[in-house]
Enzyme design. Structure first.
Site, PDB file in Angstrom:
ATOM      1  N   ASP A 199      -3.613  -9.792 -16.492  1.00  0.00           N
ATOM      2  CA  ASP A 199      -4.523 -10.924 -16.328  1.00  0.00           C
ATOM      3  C   ASP A 199      -5.755 -10.634 -17.178  1.00  0.00           C
ATOM      4  O   ASP A 199      -6.327  -9.551 -17.070  1.00  0.00           O
ATOM      5  CB  ASP A 199      -4.926 -11.002 -14.840  1.00  0.00           C
ATOM      6  CG  ASP A 199      -5.241 -12.409 -14.375  1.00  0.00           C
ATOM      7  OD1 ASP A 199      -5.945 -13.132 -15.111  1.00  0.00           O
ATOM      8  OD2 ASP A 199      -4.795 -12.784 -13.270  1.00  0.00           O
ATOM      9  N   ASP A 210      -4.428   3.551   2.767  1.00  0.00           N
ATOM     10  CA  ASP A 210      -5.844   3.154   2.851  1.00  0.00           C
ATOM     11  C   ASP A 210      -6.012   1.665   3.157  1.00  0.00           C
ATOM     12  O   ASP A 210      -7.125   1.150   3.174  1.00  0.00           O
ATOM     13  CB  ASP A 210      -6.604   3.551   1.572  1.00  0.00           C
ATOM     14  CG  ASP A 210      -6.219   2.709   0.370  1.00  0.00           C
ATOM     15  OD1 ASP A 210      -5.281   1.876   0.481  1.00  0.00           O
ATOM     16  OD2 ASP A 210      -6.841   2.863  -0.697  1.00  0.00           O
ATOM     17  N   ASP A 224       0.854  -1.188   0.000  1.00  0.00           N
ATOM     18  CA  ASP A 224       0.000   0.000   0.000  1.00  0.00           C
ATOM     19  C   ASP A 224       0.895   1.245   0.000  1.00  0.00           C
ATOM     20  O   ASP A 224       1.865   1.300   0.738  1.00  0.00           O
ATOM     21  CB  ASP A 224      -0.870  -0.057   1.262  1.00  0.00           C
ATOM     22  CG  ASP A 224      -1.762   1.169   1.408  1.00  0.00           C
ATOM     23  OD1 ASP A 224      -1.990   1.860   0.396  1.00  0.00           O
ATOM     24  OD2 ASP A 224      -2.227   1.425   2.537  1.00  0.00           O
ATOM     25  N   ASP A 276      -7.468 -16.082 -17.540  1.00  0.00           N
ATOM     26  CA  ASP A 276      -8.247 -16.670 -16.459  1.00  0.00           C
ATOM     27  C   ASP A 276      -9.249 -17.698 -17.001  1.00  0.00           C
ATOM     28  O   ASP A 276      -9.901 -17.448 -18.028  1.00  0.00           O
ATOM     29  CB  ASP A 276      -9.022 -15.518 -15.781  1.00  0.00           C
ATOM     30  CG  ASP A 276      -9.771 -15.949 -14.547  1.00  0.00           C
ATOM     31  OD1 ASP A 276      -9.120 -16.313 -13.566  1.00  0.00           O
ATOM     32  OD2 ASP A 276     -11.022 -15.913 -14.566  1.00  0.00           O
ATOM     33  N   HIS A 297      -2.789 -17.269  -5.922  1.00  0.00           N
ATOM     34  CA  HIS A 297      -3.810 -16.584  -5.126  1.00  0.00           C
ATOM     35  C   HIS A 297      -5.047 -17.440  -4.854  1.00  0.00           C
ATOM     36  O   HIS A 297      -5.948 -16.991  -4.163  1.00  0.00           O
ATOM     37  CB  HIS A 297      -4.232 -15.302  -5.850  1.00  0.00           C
ATOM     38  CG  HIS A 297      -4.902 -15.589  -7.161  1.00  0.00           C
ATOM     39  ND1 HIS A 297      -4.234 -16.157  -8.229  1.00  0.00           N
ATOM     40  CD2 HIS A 297      -6.183 -15.449  -7.556  1.00  0.00           C
ATOM     41  CE1 HIS A 297      -5.084 -16.332  -9.216  1.00  0.00           C
ATOM     42  NE2 HIS A 297      -6.275 -15.912  -8.853  1.00  0.00           N
ATOM     43  N   ASP A 298      -5.105 -18.637  -5.430  1.00  0.00           N
ATOM     44  CA  ASP A 298      -6.272 -19.501  -5.261  1.00  0.00           C
ATOM     45  C   ASP A 298      -6.026 -20.686  -4.331  1.00  0.00           C
ATOM     46  O   ASP A 298      -6.893 -21.543  -4.190  1.00  0.00           O
ATOM     47  CB  ASP A 298      -6.723 -20.051  -6.625  1.00  0.00           C
ATOM     48  CG  ASP A 298      -7.384 -18.986  -7.490  1.00  0.00           C
ATOM     49  OD1 ASP A 298      -7.954 -18.031  -6.940  1.00  0.00           O
ATOM     50  OD2 ASP A 298      -7.343 -19.128  -8.723  1.00  0.00           O
ATOM     51  N   ASN A 331      -0.678   4.573  -0.001  1.00  0.00           N
ATOM     52  CA  ASN A 331      -1.391   5.775   0.463  1.00  0.00           C
ATOM     53  C   ASN A 331      -2.107   5.594   1.798  1.00  0.00           C
ATOM     54  O   ASN A 331      -2.929   6.423   2.185  1.00  0.00           O
ATOM     55  CB  ASN A 331      -2.373   6.266  -0.607  1.00  0.00           C
ATOM     56  CG  ASN A 331      -3.429   5.212  -0.923  1.00  0.00           C
ATOM     57  OD1 ASN A 331      -3.449   4.155  -0.289  1.00  0.00           O
ATOM     58  ND2 ASN A 331      -4.289   5.476  -1.872  1.00  0.00           N
ATOM     59  N   ASP A 382      -1.551  -1.097  -3.913  1.00  0.00           N
ATOM     60  CA  ASP A 382      -1.857  -0.304  -5.106  1.00  0.00           C
ATOM     61  C   ASP A 382      -0.645  -0.247  -6.035  1.00  0.00           C
ATOM     62  O   ASP A 382       0.426  -0.786  -5.729  1.00  0.00           O
ATOM     63  CB  ASP A 382      -2.312   1.111  -4.701  1.00  0.00           C
ATOM     64  CG  ASP A 382      -1.363   1.750  -3.699  1.00  0.00           C
ATOM     65  OD1 ASP A 382      -0.135   1.567  -3.852  1.00  0.00           O
ATOM     66  OD2 ASP A 382      -1.838   2.419  -2.754  1.00  0.00           O
ATOM     67  N   GLU A 440      -5.028 -20.398 -17.739  1.00  0.00           N
ATOM     68  CA  GLU A 440      -5.462 -21.184 -16.587  1.00  0.00           C
ATOM     69  C   GLU A 440      -6.511 -22.172 -17.097  1.00  0.00           C
ATOM     70  O   GLU A 440      -7.546 -21.758 -17.610  1.00  0.00           O
ATOM     71  CB  GLU A 440      -6.079 -20.279 -15.517  1.00  0.00           C
ATOM     72  CG  GLU A 440      -6.433 -21.053 -14.258  1.00  0.00           C
ATOM     73  CD  GLU A 440      -7.519 -20.393 -13.418  1.00  0.00           C
ATOM     74  OE1 GLU A 440      -7.512 -20.608 -12.206  1.00  0.00           O
ATOM     75  OE2 GLU A 440      -8.389 -19.705 -13.962  1.00  0.00           O
TER      76      GLU A 440
HETATM   77  C1  GLC Z   1      -9.812 -18.079 -11.693  1.00  0.00           C
HETATM   78  C2  GLC Z   1      -9.141 -17.127 -10.742  1.00  0.00           C
HETATM   79  C3  GLC Z   1      -9.931 -17.061  -9.479  1.00  0.00           C
HETATM   80  C4  GLC Z   1     -11.304 -16.568  -9.815  1.00  0.00           C
HETATM   81  C5  GLC Z   1     -11.963 -17.404 -10.903  1.00  0.00           C
HETATM   82  C6  GLC Z   1     -13.155 -16.732 -11.473  1.00  0.00           C
HETATM   83  O1  GLC Z   1      -9.830 -19.365 -11.225  1.00  0.00           O
HETATM   84  O2  GLC Z   1      -7.817 -17.526 -10.528  1.00  0.00           O
HETATM   85  O3  GLC Z   1      -9.331 -16.261  -8.508  1.00  0.00           O
HETATM   86  O4  GLC Z   1     -12.117 -16.606  -8.678  1.00  0.00           O
HETATM   87  O5  GLC Z   1     -11.095 -17.631 -11.987  1.00  0.00           O
HETATM   88  O6  GLC Z   1     -12.767 -15.620 -12.256  1.00  0.00           O
END
Ligand code: GLC
Length: 570
Positions: free
Chosen positions: A98, A25, A21, A200, A329-330, A23, A29, A256
């Protein structure tokens, strides 16, 4: 053998809201990322993939895009983004965006206009159908969040399809106008100068247009047979490639795509077919979860992991290409899922990294992985933001399952473990923000943080630096060479060689918290005389010759040997 240099990339994934971050908040960012570019460069990676930074109501943390051409004010401005691009590239690194192309947010102007009128030119951008006579949705598919994949719109008496949240309506790729809009938008980012894209959920874009009922009874994502790797997916990707990706030299794409056969991967990534450059090997990071229930863990054996890795490495050699990762991140943090986040945190984080960075394929690092960040000790469902976790909890408890049992599963498996703030230093909010962070900072940031590891030669961070350097120096073998597994049936040790006609390297990994004994097969044994130890996550055993290949590994030990003589010709 294809030895294109793009295959030598090492990618760093940023989940922007949780990175830095600037700023106060409490949300990461773009200026925050800019301030950390020197750090990212110092790891040795050459590419940054940014999870979505577009305008979004954040029902799904940016994977619900309201405007694919604008930056979310939470992240900054387009000028900030342009500065980020320029500053990344001036450090010799690439920037990938992405692309969320299967769906938009329901706040997207296309959907806003499509929703209320069957005559809107945007109506057919989405997938609408009449319900069944008895007031049931058009088919029985369930969404990935549980419940029907269809939502009813009273104003036009029709349902729209959403494989994810009802606030993430699926785009209708069978409509040529949608495909043109997408191509145009991708060219917009290419013209701005990005170097590549992560796509994605790309293998669900083409649905069987009859939208038949499914016989599967999964609570989440039941209709998959009718949309995973669906009827026109390859045609649509070739078109997207031709009209967008190929309009500029050097654009790299990674898709993905879960639930793919080796044949599917080959089709997506065979260079002659001109679809994508690579897709992720998602099968291995999912090994610990029940395929029918993503919050139920399952016991797995090392031999199963070896089977997956070996199948991809062998069957795709010189046909396709793929991305390798152990965290993103999943998923919960890799050291907590596949290693040991207690006594052997450091050793196991390094061991897992050694696997990812010594295989054939492109390694991806997820922010914080390089310092061994662990899962967060969540105690209650109320602490979570992850929509999948929250929906799962709701659906199971409504069905009468024991709330405590469900909560336990959800707290263990939530994606939020990966989304707590990056741990930069030991200060109260770990250097992430001067304000109140949107997700709690893990207390263990006092020991586990970047500042503490920067100059410590034994740190996980410095191990990553060495590993990436090793991969670059020996790209002919580690990136481009062939893979051969050893000790296939061993349940503790993952061992393999990487080789070309001239040289061989050997990788030994102990996946357990116990000592592991093993005997290498004779045909490799004869090549070991000239071997030298290139890297390891322990000091060589006292009193032993470090270059001598051992018969025993310590808990989570990883060793890479170079300089093996080539295997004798048979
Ligand atoms: C992909 C992303 C995930 C998201 C899903 C729907 O699997 O990595 O984070 O929730 O698509 O867009």
């Amino acid at each position: 053998m294809n030895r294109e240099s793009w295959k030598e990339k090492v990618v760093y994934q940023i989940f922007p809201r949780s990175f830095q971050d600037s700023n106060g908040d409490g949300n990461g960012d773009l200026q925050g990322i800019i301030s950390r570019l020197d750090y990212i460069q110092s790891i040795g990676v050459d590419t940054i993939w940014l999870s979505p930074v577009y305008e979004s109501p954040r029902v799904d943390q940016g994977y619900d895009v309201a405007n694919q051409r604008e930056i979310d004010p939470m992240m900054g401005t387009m000028a900030d983004w342009e500065q980020l691009l320029q500053q990344t590239q001036s450090r010799g690194m690439d920037l990938w965006m992405d692309l969320v192309l299967n769906h938009t947010s329901d706040q997207h102007r296309w959907f806003q206009q499509a929703r209320d009128s069957k005559d809107s030119p945007y109506r057919d951008y989405y997938i609408w159908r009449k319900g069944e006579k008895d007031g049931e949705p058009p088919n029985n598919w369930t969404s990935y969040l549980g419940g029907s994949a269809w939502t009813y719109e009273e104003s036009t008496d029709e349902y729209y399809l959403h494989l994810y949240n009802k606030k993430q309506p699926d785009l209708n790729w069978d409509n040529p106008k949608v495909r043109e809009e997408i191509q145009d938008m991708v060219r917009y980012w290419i013209d701005k100068g990005v170097n590549g894209f992560r796509l994605d959920a790309i293998n669900v874009i083409s649905k069987d247009s009859n939208l038949p009922d499914t016989k599967e009874s999964k609570m989440e994502g039941s209709g998959y047979k009718h949309f995973k790797n669906g009827p026109n997916v390859h045609e649509y990707l070739r078109e997207l490639n031709e009209k967008a990706f190929s309009t500029k030299e050097g654009i790299i794409t990674v898709g993905e795509a879960s639930m793919v056969s080796m044949e599917d991967v080959a089709k997506y990534t065979d260079p002659d077919r001109r679809e994508l450059d690579m897709i992720f090997m998602m099968e291995s990071p999912s090994i610990g979860t029940d395929p029918d229930d993503s919050f139920k863990s399952r016991d797995w054996k090392l031999t199963e992991l070896k089977e997956i890795v070996t199948r991809w490495e062998k069957e795709l050699l010189n046909i396709g290409w793929f991305g390798l990762f152990a965290s993103n991140h999943d998923h919960p943090r890799m050291v907590s899922s596949f290693g040991n986040d207690g006594k052997y945190r450091v050793e196991s984080a390094k061991m897992l990294a050694t696997l990812v960075h010594t295989l054939w394929g492109t390694p991806f690092i997820y922010q914080g992985e390089e310092i061994g960040m662990t899962n967060y000790p969540f105690e209650s469902i109320e602490q979570l933001d992850d929509q999948m976790a929250l929906h799962y909890y709701k659906a199971r408890t409504e069905r009468g399952e024991d709330p405590q049992g469900v909560e336990r599963r959800v707290l263990a498996g939530t994606r939020d473990h990966a989304r707590t703030p990056m741990q930069w230093d030991e200060s109260p909010q770990a250097g992430f923000t001067t304000g109140e962070p949107w997700m709690p900072v893990n207390d263990n940031h006092r020991e586990i943080n970047v500042a503490a590891q920067q100059d410590d030669p034994a740190s996980i961070l410095n191990y990553y630096r060495q590993l990436i350097k090793l991969r670059r120096e020996h790209a002919d073998v580690i990136v481009h060479g062939e893979y051969a597994i050893l000790l296939e049936d061993h349940e503790q040790v993952f061992a393999y060689v990487r080789r070309n006609d001239e040289r061989q390297g050997l990788v030994l990994l102990n996946f357990s918290d116990q000592d592991a004994e093993f005997e290498l097969p004779e045909d490799i044994g004869v090549c070991l005389d000239s071997a030298y130890r290139a890297l390891g996550n322990y000091e060589p055993e006292y009193g032993k010759d470090a270059d001598q290949v051992p018969h025993r590994l310590r808990p989570y030990e990883a060793i890479v040997f170079g300089g093996l003589q080539p295997a004798p010709q048979k």
